[in-house]
Scaffold this active site. Structure first.
Site, PDB file in Angstrom:
ATOM      1  N   ASN A 142       3.760  22.210   1.667  1.00  0.00           N
ATOM      2  CA  ASN A 142       2.664  21.234   1.745  1.00  0.00           C
ATOM      3  C   ASN A 142       3.258  19.839   1.563  1.00  0.00           C
ATOM      4  O   ASN A 142       3.699  19.495   0.475  1.00  0.00           O
ATOM      5  CB  ASN A 142       1.647  21.571   0.648  1.00  0.00           C
ATOM      6  CG  ASN A 142       0.465  20.605   0.621  1.00  0.00           C
ATOM      7  OD1 ASN A 142       0.496  19.547   1.252  1.00  0.00           O
ATOM      8  ND2 ASN A 142      -0.557  20.984  -0.120  1.00  0.00           N
ATOM      9  N   CYS A 201      -3.994  14.388   0.705  1.00  0.00           N
ATOM     10  CA  CYS A 201      -3.636  15.216   1.874  1.00  0.00           C
ATOM     11  C   CYS A 201      -4.521  14.946   3.090  1.00  0.00           C
ATOM     12  O   CYS A 201      -4.196  15.393   4.188  1.00  0.00           O
ATOM     13  CB  CYS A 201      -3.678  16.696   1.513  1.00  0.00           C
ATOM     14  SG  CYS A 201      -2.653  17.096   0.103  1.00  0.00           S
ATOM     15  N   HIS A 214      -4.365  20.592   7.885  1.00  0.00           N
ATOM     16  CA  HIS A 214      -3.428  20.262   6.812  1.00  0.00           C
ATOM     17  C   HIS A 214      -2.715  21.542   6.403  1.00  0.00           C
ATOM     18  O   HIS A 214      -3.338  22.585   6.219  1.00  0.00           O
ATOM     19  CB  HIS A 214      -4.200  19.659   5.638  1.00  0.00           C
ATOM     20  CG  HIS A 214      -3.392  19.549   4.394  1.00  0.00           C
ATOM     21  ND1 HIS A 214      -2.136  19.007   4.390  1.00  0.00           N
ATOM     22  CD2 HIS A 214      -3.650  19.933   3.105  1.00  0.00           C
ATOM     23  CE1 HIS A 214      -1.650  19.053   3.153  1.00  0.00           C
ATOM     24  NE2 HIS A 214      -2.552  19.612   2.368  1.00  0.00           N
TER      25      HIS A 214
HETATM   26  O1  UT7 Z   1      -3.432  20.126  -0.462  1.00  0.00           O
HETATM   27  C1  UT7 Z   1      -4.137  21.068  -1.257  1.00  0.00           C
HETATM   28  C2  UT7 Z   1      -3.113  21.707  -2.136  1.00  0.00           C
HETATM   29  N1  UT7 Z   1      -3.551  22.832  -2.869  1.00  0.00           N
HETATM   30  C3  UT7 Z   1      -3.553  24.103  -2.412  1.00  0.00           C
HETATM   31  O2  UT7 Z   1      -3.319  24.434  -1.292  1.00  0.00           O
HETATM   32  C4  UT7 Z   1      -3.846  25.140  -3.448  1.00  0.00           C
HETATM   33  C5  UT7 Z   1      -4.856  26.165  -3.060  1.00  0.00           C
HETATM   34  N2  UT7 Z   1      -4.733  27.284  -3.963  1.00  0.00           N
HETATM   35  C6  UT7 Z   1      -3.852  28.279  -3.767  1.00  0.00           C
HETATM   36  O3  UT7 Z   1      -3.198  28.311  -2.756  1.00  0.00           O
HETATM   37  C7  UT7 Z   1      -3.732  29.356  -4.798  1.00  0.00           C
HETATM   38  O4  UT7 Z   1      -4.738  29.208  -5.762  1.00  0.00           O
HETATM   39  C8  UT7 Z   1      -2.334  29.344  -5.471  1.00  0.00           C
HETATM   40  C9  UT7 Z   1      -1.289  29.773  -4.455  1.00  0.00           C
HETATM   41  C10 UT7 Z   1      -1.999  27.970  -5.996  1.00  0.00           C
HETATM   42  C11 UT7 Z   1      -2.323  30.335  -6.619  1.00  0.00           C
HETATM   43  O5  UT7 Z   1      -2.680  31.630  -6.173  1.00  0.00           O
HETATM   44  P1  UT7 Z   1      -3.684  32.503  -7.042  1.00  0.00           P
HETATM   45  O6  UT7 Z   1      -3.836  33.787  -6.319  1.00  0.00           O
HETATM   46  O7  UT7 Z   1      -4.916  31.675  -7.248  1.00  0.00           O
HETATM   47  O8  UT7 Z   1      -2.835  32.750  -8.355  1.00  0.00           O
HETATM   48  P2  UT7 Z   1      -3.178  32.405  -9.864  1.00  0.00           P
HETATM   49  O9  UT7 Z   1      -3.037  30.944 -10.117  1.00  0.00           O
HETATM   50  O10 UT7 Z   1      -4.467  33.045 -10.236  1.00  0.00           O
HETATM   51  O11 UT7 Z   1      -2.003  33.143 -10.614  1.00  0.00           O
HETATM   52  C12 UT7 Z   1      -1.861  34.555 -10.510  1.00  0.00           C
HETATM   53  C13 UT7 Z   1      -0.598  34.965 -11.244  1.00  0.00           C
HETATM   54  C14 UT7 Z   1      -0.490  34.423 -12.659  1.00  0.00           C
HETATM   55  O12 UT7 Z   1       0.081  35.456 -13.466  1.00  0.00           O
HETATM   56  P3  UT7 Z   1      -0.838  36.315 -14.466  1.00  0.00           P
HETATM   57  O13 UT7 Z   1      -1.486  35.311 -15.354  1.00  0.00           O
HETATM   58  O14 UT7 Z   1      -1.823  37.031 -13.571  1.00  0.00           O
HETATM   59  O15 UT7 Z   1       0.156  37.215 -15.130  1.00  0.00           O
HETATM   60  C15 UT7 Z   1       0.490  33.303 -12.534  1.00  0.00           C
HETATM   61  O16 UT7 Z   1       1.203  33.053 -13.726  1.00  0.00           O
HETATM   62  O17 UT7 Z   1       0.548  34.478 -10.552  1.00  0.00           O
HETATM   63  C16 UT7 Z   1       1.438  33.840 -11.485  1.00  0.00           C
HETATM   64  N3  UT7 Z   1       2.144  32.760 -10.806  1.00  0.00           N
HETATM   65  C17 UT7 Z   1       3.363  32.898 -10.252  1.00  0.00           C
HETATM   66  N4  UT7 Z   1       4.226  33.932 -10.186  1.00  0.00           N
HETATM   67  C18 UT7 Z   1       5.399  33.729  -9.523  1.00  0.00           C
HETATM   68  C19 UT7 Z   1       1.704  31.494 -10.597  1.00  0.00           C
HETATM   69  N5  UT7 Z   1       2.639  30.804  -9.918  1.00  0.00           N
HETATM   70  C20 UT7 Z   1       3.677  31.638  -9.701  1.00  0.00           C
HETATM   71  C21 UT7 Z   1       4.912  31.512  -9.048  1.00  0.00           C
HETATM   72  N6  UT7 Z   1       5.735  32.567  -8.979  1.00  0.00           N
HETATM   73  N7  UT7 Z   1       5.294  30.344  -8.466  1.00  0.00           N
END
Ligand code: UT7
Length: 319
Positions: A276, A113, A246
Site C-alpha cells: 500500500n 490514500c 487504491h
Molecule cells: O489505505 C487503507 C489501509 N488500511 C487497510 O487496508 C487495512 C484494512 N484491514 C486489513 O486489511 C486487515 O484488517 C489486516 C490485514 C490489517 C488485519 O487482518 P485481520 O484479519 O483483521 O487480523 P487481526 O488484526 O484481527 O489479527 C489477527 C491475528 C492476531 O493474532 P491473535 O491475536 O489472533 O493471536 C494478530 O496478532 O493476526 C496477528 N497478526 C499477525 N501475524 C503475523 C497481526 N499482524 C500480523 C503479522 N504477522 N504481520
C-alpha cells in the site's frame, strides 16, 4: 473541453523487499500471514536520504516524457502526499524547483490514500474552467517513515513510491465524471496522531489503524463512489473496461468487485508487488497497466481511492 491524460509515469525506490526480508529484519511475521490477509508479497522502501519530492521527480519526468512535453510548459502542479518532505514549503513547490519549472501554480493535497483521486479531481476542475492548460498531478509517498516497525499489524502493509500523470486541456475525452467525499467523524480509525510543537513531537508520530473498521468502511465507500461516478457519466459499471482501486489489500479489492458485480479480470492489481503506497498507489498501478498494454486509448477507466480522514473519491475517464 475535457481534461485528458496525455502521459503517465511512475517510480519505485530500490529493490523489492519481500515478506521474508521483513522477518529477517526482525518483524515477527511470516509470508503466509501477510499474503493470505492482504495479497502483498513485496514492497519498495526508500532509504533515509530519499524524500517524496525525489520520488515525485522521477515519476514526473517519466510522465512528461510519455506526454512528449517538458516541465516548462506546466501551469499547474498538484502533488498528493501524507509524507511531505517538510512541514512547509509544500512538496509540490520542491518538485517544481527540481523540475526546473517557474511560475506554475503548485500545491499539495492531503487526503491520505484518496489523495491522487482528490488531486486529479481538483486538476480537472482547473482545466475545464479554462484557467489552466497543462497540469502535472502526482501521488508520492515515503510511508515507511511513519511506520512503527514494532507494530506488525501495520508495518507489513505499506511501501514507498510515486506515480504521475500529465493532464491537458483537450477536445477529445477525457475525464468523464468525478466524485469525492469525506467524513471526518471517522478520523480515529486511521491516523498519525502527532504534531510538532516547540521543537518536539507531541503525540504519536506513527501510523495507527483499526484494520477491521477500515476494511468495512473501505469496501462500502469504494462501491458507492464507483456507482456514483458511473451515474455521473451516464454509464453502468459493466461498461467500465478497467478499475484501478487504491491498492490497500486484495481482499478489499475482491469484495468491492463482488459488490459492483464485476469480475476481477477488470481490476488492475499491483498490491502484491507494491504493498500500500497510499496516494501513490493509483498512479503507480495506472502506469503499470498502460505500459504493459492492458489500458489502451479509448478504454473507460475508473480510478478510486479511500483513506484516512476518512476520505474517498473516484475519477472515471476515457483514456
Ligand atoms: O489505505 C487503507 C489501509 N488500511 C487497510 O487496508 C487495512 C484494512 N484491514 C486489513 O486489511 C486487515 O484488517 C489486516 C490485514 C490489517 C488485519 O487482518 P485481520 O484479519 O483483521 O487480523 P487481526 O488484526 O484481527 O489479527 C489477527 C491475528 C492476531 O493474532 P491473535 O491475536 O489472533 O493471536 C494478530 O496478532 O493476526 C496477528 N497478526 C499477525 N501475524 C503475523 C497481526 N499482524 C500480523 C503479522 N504477522 N504481520
Amino acid at each position: 473541453m475535457f481534461a485528458r491524460i496525455t502521459g503517465v509515469g511512475s517510480y519505485l525506490p530500490g529493490q523489492p523487499v519481500s515478506n521474508t526480508d521483513l522477518l529477517n529484519r526482525g518483524v515477527e511475521t511470516d509470508d503466509e500471514w501477510i499474503f493470505s490477509r492482504t495479497g502483498i508479497r513485496t514492497r519498495h522502501l526508500a532509504d533515509s536520504s530519499c524524500t517524496s519530492s525525489d520520488l515525485a521527480l522521477e515519476a514526473g519526468r517519466r510522465a512528461l516524457a510519455a506526454a512528449g512535453t517538458d516541465a516548462g510548459q506546466l501551469d499547474l502542479i498538484i502533488l498528493a502526499t501524507s509524507t511531505p518532505d517538510f512541514i512547509f514549503p509544500s512538496t509540490a513547490c520542491l518538485l517544481q524547483a527540481k523540475l526546473g519549472n517557474q511560475g506554475a501554480m503548485a500545491f499539495d493535497v492531503q487526503a491520505v490514500c484518496s489523495g491522487f483521486a482528490y488531486a486529479l479531481t481538483v486538476a480537472e476542475k482547473f482545466i475545464r474552467s479554462g484557467s489552466h492548460k497543462k497540469a502535472l498531478v502526482v501521488g508520492a509517498e515515503v510511508f515507511s517513515r511513519i511506520l512503527d516497525w514494532e507494530d506488525r499489524t501495520t508495518c507489513v502493509l505499506f511501501g514507498d513510491g510515486a506515480g504521475a500523470v500529465v493532464l491537458e486541456a483537450s477536445e477529445a475525452p477525457g475525464i468523464l465524471a468525478t466524485a469525492a467525499h469525506a467524513d471526518g467523524s471517522h478520523h480515529g480509525i486511521l491516523s498519525v496522531p502527532g504534531s510538532v510543537c516547540g521543537g518536539k513531537v507531541i503525540g504519536d508520530p506513527f501510523l495507527r489503524m483499526d484494520g477491521q473498521a477500515v476494511f468495512k468502511f473501505a469496501v462500502r465507500v469504494l462501491t458507492d463512489v464507483a456507482k456514483e461516478c458511473c451515474e455521473g457519466a451516464g454509464i453502468s459499471p459493466s461498461e467500465v473496461d478497467w478499475v484501478i482501486p487504491h491498492q490497500a489489500n486484495i481482499r478489499i479489492i475482491e469484495s468491492t468487485a463482488r459488490k459492483l458485480g464485476l469480475g476481477m479480470e477488470k481490476f488492475i492489481v499491483t498490491v502484491d508487488q507494491h504493498g500500500n503506497t497510499s496516494a501513490a498507489s493509483i498512479p503507480l498501478a495506472l502506469d503499470v497497466a498502460v505500459r504493459d498494454g492492458r489500458i489502451q486509448r479509448g478504454h473507460k477507466v475508473m480510478l478510486e481511492g479511500v483513506g484516512g480522514g476518512f476520505t474517498w473519491g473516484a475519477v472515471l475517464l476515457e483514456f
